[in-house]
Scaffold this motif. Structure first.
Motif, PDB file in Angstrom:
ATOM      1  N   UNK A 101       0.859  -1.191   0.000  1.00  0.00           N
ATOM      2  CA  UNK A 101       0.000   0.000   0.000  1.00  0.00           C
ATOM      3  C   UNK A 101       0.895   1.241   0.000  1.00  0.00           C
ATOM      4  N   UNK A 102       1.696   1.372  -1.038  1.00  0.00           N
ATOM      5  CA  UNK A 102       2.793   2.330  -1.025  1.00  0.00           C
ATOM      6  C   UNK A 102       2.407   3.739  -1.461  1.00  0.00           C
ATOM      7  N   UNK A 103       1.201   3.938  -1.929  1.00  0.00           N
ATOM      8  CA  UNK A 103       0.751   5.309  -2.198  1.00  0.00           C
ATOM      9  C   UNK A 103       0.205   5.871  -0.883  1.00  0.00           C
ATOM     10  N   UNK A 104       0.930   6.808  -0.290  1.00  0.00           N
ATOM     11  CA  UNK A 104       0.627   7.336   1.045  1.00  0.00           C
ATOM     12  C   UNK A 104       0.455   8.841   0.953  1.00  0.00           C
ATOM     13  N   UNK A 105      -0.550   9.380   1.654  1.00  0.00           N
ATOM     14  CA  UNK A 105      -0.764  10.830   1.642  1.00  0.00           C
ATOM     15  C   UNK A 105      -1.248  11.301   3.016  1.00  0.00           C
ATOM     16  N   UNK A 106      -1.010  12.585   3.290  1.00  0.00           N
ATOM     17  CA  UNK A 106      -1.492  13.198   4.515  1.00  0.00           C
ATOM     18  C   UNK A 106      -0.529  13.077   5.679  1.00  0.00           C
ATOM     19  N   UNK A 107      -0.804  13.843   6.738  1.00  0.00           N
ATOM     20  CA  UNK A 107       0.062  13.892   7.910  1.00  0.00           C
ATOM     21  C   UNK A 107      -0.357  12.936   9.014  1.00  0.00           C
ATOM     22  N   UNK A 108      -1.455  12.183   8.805  1.00  0.00           N
ATOM     23  CA  UNK A 108      -1.974  11.352   9.881  1.00  0.00           C
ATOM     24  C   UNK A 108      -1.585   9.893   9.819  1.00  0.00           C
ATOM     25  N   UNK A 109      -0.575   9.520   9.023  1.00  0.00           N
ATOM     26  CA  UNK A 109      -0.203   8.118   8.853  1.00  0.00           C
ATOM     27  C   UNK A 109       0.960   7.784   9.779  1.00  0.00           C
ATOM     28  N   UNK A 122      -6.157  14.536  11.850  1.00  0.00           N
ATOM     29  CA  UNK A 122      -5.128  15.529  12.117  1.00  0.00           C
ATOM     30  C   UNK A 122      -5.742  16.792  12.709  1.00  0.00           C
ATOM     31  N   UNK A 123      -4.890  17.611  13.309  1.00  0.00           N
ATOM     32  CA  UNK A 123      -5.371  18.835  13.940  1.00  0.00           C
ATOM     33  C   UNK A 123      -6.061  19.753  12.940  1.00  0.00           C
ATOM     34  N   UNK A 124      -5.598  19.731  11.698  1.00  0.00           N
ATOM     35  CA  UNK A 124      -6.176  20.590  10.667  1.00  0.00           C
ATOM     36  C   UNK A 124      -7.290  19.892   9.884  1.00  0.00           C
ATOM     37  N   UNK A 125      -7.677  18.674  10.313  1.00  0.00           N
ATOM     38  CA  UNK A 125      -8.697  17.888   9.630  1.00  0.00           C
ATOM     39  C   UNK A 125      -8.365  17.674   8.159  1.00  0.00           C
ATOM     40  N   UNK A 126      -7.069  17.418   7.889  1.00  0.00           N
ATOM     41  CA  UNK A 126      -6.664  17.066   6.533  1.00  0.00           C
ATOM     42  C   UNK A 126      -6.869  15.585   6.272  1.00  0.00           C
ATOM     43  N   UNK A 127      -7.009  15.205   5.015  1.00  0.00           N
ATOM     44  CA  UNK A 127      -7.199  13.804   4.651  1.00  0.00           C
ATOM     45  C   UNK A 127      -5.863  13.061   4.687  1.00  0.00           C
ATOM     46  N   UNK A 128      -5.919  11.809   5.159  1.00  0.00           N
ATOM     47  CA  UNK A 128      -4.735  10.951   5.196  1.00  0.00           C
ATOM     48  C   UNK A 128      -5.137   9.544   4.787  1.00  0.00           C
ATOM     49  N   UNK A 259      -7.405   0.123  -0.283  1.00  0.00           N
ATOM     50  CA  UNK A 259      -6.829   1.173   0.543  1.00  0.00           C
ATOM     51  C   UNK A 259      -7.596   1.384   1.833  1.00  0.00           C
ATOM     52  N   UNK A 260      -7.077   2.273   2.686  1.00  0.00           N
ATOM     53  CA  UNK A 260      -7.766   2.714   3.899  1.00  0.00           C
ATOM     54  C   UNK A 260      -7.433   4.194   4.096  1.00  0.00           C
ATOM     55  N   UNK A 261      -8.203   4.870   4.941  1.00  0.00           N
ATOM     56  CA  UNK A 261      -7.884   6.262   5.207  1.00  0.00           C
ATOM     57  C   UNK A 261      -8.839   6.916   6.180  1.00  0.00           C
ATOM     58  N   UNK A 262      -8.596   8.200   6.413  1.00  0.00           N
ATOM     59  CA  UNK A 262      -9.447   9.039   7.255  1.00  0.00           C
ATOM     60  C   UNK A 262      -9.693  10.338   6.502  1.00  0.00           C
ATOM     61  N   UNK A 263     -10.953  10.667   6.280  1.00  0.00           N
ATOM     62  CA  UNK A 263     -11.336  11.931   5.650  1.00  0.00           C
ATOM     63  C   UNK A 263     -12.211  12.701   6.636  1.00  0.00           C
ATOM     64  N   UNK A 264     -11.680  13.771   7.189  1.00  0.00           N
ATOM     65  CA  UNK A 264     -12.479  14.578   8.112  1.00  0.00           C
ATOM     66  C   UNK A 264     -12.598  16.026   7.643  1.00  0.00           C
ATOM     67  N   UNK A 265     -12.078  16.324   6.453  1.00  0.00           N
ATOM     68  CA  UNK A 265     -12.138  17.703   5.957  1.00  0.00           C
ATOM     69  C   UNK A 265     -13.566  18.120   5.621  1.00  0.00           C
ATOM     70  N   UNK A 266     -14.431  17.181   5.245  1.00  0.00           N
ATOM     71  CA  UNK A 266     -15.784  17.518   4.814  1.00  0.00           C
ATOM     72  C   UNK A 266     -16.840  17.243   5.889  1.00  0.00           C
ATOM     73  N   UNK A 267     -16.428  16.711   7.037  1.00  0.00           N
ATOM     74  CA  UNK A 267     -17.406  16.349   8.057  1.00  0.00           C
ATOM     75  C   UNK A 267     -16.970  16.768   9.460  1.00  0.00           C
ATOM     76  N   UNK A 268     -16.207  17.872   9.530  1.00  0.00           N
ATOM     77  CA  UNK A 268     -15.643  18.295  10.810  1.00  0.00           C
ATOM     78  C   UNK A 268     -16.718  18.564  11.864  1.00  0.00           C
ATOM     79  N   UNK A 269     -17.926  18.913  11.417  1.00  0.00           N
ATOM     80  CA  UNK A 269     -18.978  19.231  12.387  1.00  0.00           C
ATOM     81  C   UNK A 269     -19.403  18.007  13.185  1.00  0.00           C
ATOM     82  N   UNK A 270     -19.100  16.797  12.679  1.00  0.00           N
ATOM     83  CA  UNK A 270     -19.467  15.572  13.389  1.00  0.00           C
ATOM     84  C   UNK A 270     -18.354  15.071  14.310  1.00  0.00           C
ATOM     85  N   UNK A 271     -17.180  15.688  14.222  1.00  0.00           N
ATOM     86  CA  UNK A 271     -16.016  15.139  14.903  1.00  0.00           C
ATOM     87  C   UNK A 271     -15.925  15.598  16.356  1.00  0.00           C
TER      88      UNK A 271
END
Length: 288
Positions: A101-109, A122-128, A259-271
Motif C-alpha cells: 500500500x505504497x501510495x501514502x498521503x497526509x500527515x496522519x499516517x 489531524x489537527x487541521x482535519x486534513x485527509x490521510x 486502501x484505507x484512510x481518514x477523511x475529516x475535511x468535509x465532516x468536521x462538524x461531526x467530529x
C-alpha cells in the motif's frame, strides 16, 4: 490450494423494530413487490409485515438510505459460493511500513509500530490514507476476495475501500466499511448516476454491518464476483447484492486498488475526540 468461501446466514438478531424504522424500499415474499414510504404508511395501505425477520437494517443516518435487494435470496444466504485460490494474489502484513500500500498521503499516517499502520485525524482535519497504487485499468486486483484486518475508532470519515485502478471518478468505488456520525458501521457501493452531464452523479447504496463491534479488531472481507458483491465480517455474511456490480478488466471493466484512510475535511462538524483506523493485515485472492 483453493478454499471454498460459502455464504452464511445473516448475523444474529439486532432487535429490529419495523414500526419505528424508516425504509425507502421494502420487499416481501408474497409478491407485493416494492413500496416507498415508512413501514407504518405501507402497513396502513395494506402491506403485511408479519414475514419480516428481526435483523434487517434500518435507515441510520440523514442521507443514507438502506436498500434491501432480492430479500428472499439474502435470507437463504444469497447463493454466494466461490472458490478462492489463496495460493495466488497478495497479502500485506505491514511489518515494514506501508508495503504494497505504497501510495501514502497526509500527515496522519503512523508507521511506528511494526505489523500495523494507524491513520488518524489531524489537527487541521486534513485527509490521510494509503492504498495500493492505482496505475491503470489492467493493473491491481480483479474478481476475488478483498480482506482488511483492522479496528476503527471515532465517527464519520474513517474507511476501508477499493478504488478504480485508473484513479478516475466516476468509477467503481466499493467502500467495505465506514462509520456514520453515530459511529455505526456500514458498507457503500458507489456507481455512476445519470444527470445529463459527462461526469454523472455519485449514486450509491448503503448496507448496515450490524452485530459486531468495529472498534475491536475484526477481518472484514468483500467478495467480488461476476454480478454479485458480498460483505463478510470474520467469515459471516453481513450483506449481499446484485445491484451496480462493476465488471473487472478481463470482462470489459477495470481492476480495483485496495486502501484505507481518514477523511475529516468535509465532516468536521461531526467530529469530537479521536478518529483513527488501525490495519494489521490486507489481502486479495482471486477466484480459482
Amino acid at each position: 490450494m483453493a478454499t471454498t468461501v460459502a455464504a452464511l446466514p445473516p448475523l444474529a438478531s439486532t432487535n429490529f423494530d419495523w414500526q419505528s424504522a424508516d425504509f425507502s424500499y421494502l420487499a416481501n415474499n408474497t409478491g407485493q413487490g416494492f413500496g416507498t414510504g415508512s413501514p407504518l404508511e405501507l402497513h396502513a395501505a395494506g402491506w403485511d409485515f408479519s414475514w419480516l425477520p428481526d435483523n434487517l437494517p434500518p435507515k441510520i443516518s440523514l442521507g443514507v438510505t438502506f436498500y434491501v435487494p432480492n430479500l428472499p435470496d439474502i435470507l437463504t444466504g444469497g447463493g454466494v459460493d466461490a472458490n478462492i485460490d489463496t495460493s495466488k494474489g497478495w497479502r500485506e502484513t505491514f511489518d515494514h511500513g506501508p508495503g504494497l500500500l505504497s501510495r501514502v498521503w497526509g500527515e496522519g499516517v503512523d508507521f511506528s509500530v511494526p505489523g500495523q499502520v494507524t491513520i488518524h485525524r489531524t489537527a487541521a482535519d486534513g485527509d490521510s490514507g494509503m492504498m495500493v497504487p492505482p496505475t491503470g485499468a489492467s493493473a491491481r486486483s480483479g474478481y476475488g476476495l478483498f480482506s482488511w484486518t483492522l479496528n476503527m475508532t471515532g465517527r464519520i470519515g474513517v474507511y476501508a475501500d477499493v478504488w478504480p485502478s485508473t484513479d478516475k471518478w466516476p468509477g467503481p468505488e466499493l467502500d467495505m466499511i465506514e462509520f456514520t456520525p453515530e459511529g455505526r458501521a456500514y458498507s457503500t457501493i458507489h456507481s455512476k448516476g445519470e444527470d445529463g452531464t459527462a461526469g454523472g452523479l455519485n449514486a450509491f447504496q448503503a448496507y448496515e454491518m450490524a452485530g459486531f463491534d468495529a472498534t475491536k479488531t475484526h477481518t472484514s472481507s468483500m467478495l467480488w464476483q461476476p454480478g454479485r458483491l458480498t460483505g463478510y465480517v470474520d467469515g459471516h455474511q453481513t450483506w449481499s447484492t446484485t445491484e451496480h456490480v462493476p465488471l473487472d478488466y478481463a470482462h470489459g471493466g477495470q481492476k480495483l486498488a485496495l486502501g484505507i484512510g481518514v477523511q475529516t475535511s468535509w465532516n468536521a462538524q461531526y467530529q469530537s475526540g479521536d478518529n483513527h483506523i488501525t490495519i494489521h493485515d490486507a489481502s486479495w485472492s482471486p477466484i480459482g
